[in-house]
Scaffold this active site. Structure first.
Site, mmCIF file in Angstrom:
data_model
loop_
_atom_site.group_PDB
_atom_site.id
_atom_site.type_symbol
_atom_site.label_atom_id
_atom_site.label_comp_id
_atom_site.label_asym_id
_atom_site.label_seq_id
_atom_site.Cartn_x
_atom_site.Cartn_y
_atom_site.Cartn_z
ATOM 1 N N GLY A 138 -15.249 -89.760 -12.964
ATOM 2 C CA GLY A 138 -16.617 -89.410 -12.594
ATOM 3 C C GLY A 138 -17.378 -88.982 -13.830
ATOM 4 C CB CYS A 167 -13.028 -91.158 -4.393
ATOM 5 S SG CYS A 167 -11.980 -90.330 -5.608
#
Length: 206
Positions: A138, A167
């Site tokens: 990320g 996620c």
């Protein structure tokens, strides 16, 4: 070739580290060396900028922190190796897609060094072993500089992942390196291997 400072920080609280990373990125200039921080966090869920509340199933007593990185919700805890990459992408000649690819390849290299075959997925950033996710990515880029980074499950309590849709994927199975080896790996050793792999894949001198 640009220099790279790598800091091995051990177990550090999430929020102060997040603020330090933001400050470093906001205050850096064209001459500031790039840095990678390798560390662990106490238990915390982090929700990316596009994160949807329904993916937080039952956070319970584990804090939830909203952050500006891409992606949905993930979990950090002791025994998970986190790398924050604070890089001047323009100076390094890297696009965001190229950075993500380099991070994924570095993780694949580290896992291969333990005899574990892993691969990224084109439609779901991260690294997977036989369809189970072992590492999450990320990032955020501001003024041509990256921050946030990656998390590799090494030797940790995996149960908090069941409190979320990792996620943003319901039913996504998570795995850790310890469960794939006969002998549990030392996290410090994994961190050293990841440092070497990132330096190589990102094109930094030692």
């Amino acid at each position: 070739m640009a220099a790279l400072v790598v800091r091995h920080l051990g177990l550090v609280e999430y929020l102060p580290t997040l603020e330090a990373m933001r400050s470093f990125t906001a205050e850096r200039d064209a001459s500031t060396p790039d840095e990678i921080w390798l560390l662990q966090h106490p238990q915390v869920f982090t929700q990316g900028q596009a994160g949807k509340p329904e993916h937080l199933l039952a956070p319970g007593d584990i804090p939830v922190v909203q952050v500006e990185r891409g992606g949905q919700v993930t979990y950090h805890g002791p025994g998970q190796l986190v790398a924050y990459l604070m890089l001047n992408l323009r100076r390094q000649g890297l696009g965001v897609r190229e950075l993500v690819t380099a991070m994924e390849r570095a993780l694949v290299d580290v896992l291969a060094s333990y005899g574990v075959e892993a691969a990224p997925k084109a439609d779901a950033p991260g690294v997977y072993v036989k369809g189970e996710k072992i590492a999450s990515l990320g990032l955020r880029v501001r003024n041509g500089c990256s921050f946030h980074g990656l998390a590799l499950n090494v030797d940790m309590d995996m149960s908090p992942f069941r409190r979320i849709n990792p996620c943003g994927y319901a039913g996504l199975q998570m795995v850790q390196l310890r469960d794939l080896l006969d002998t549990p790996p030392a996290l410090d050793e994994v961190a050293q291997r990841l440092e070497r792999a990132l330096r190589e894949r990102l094109g930094y001198v030692a």
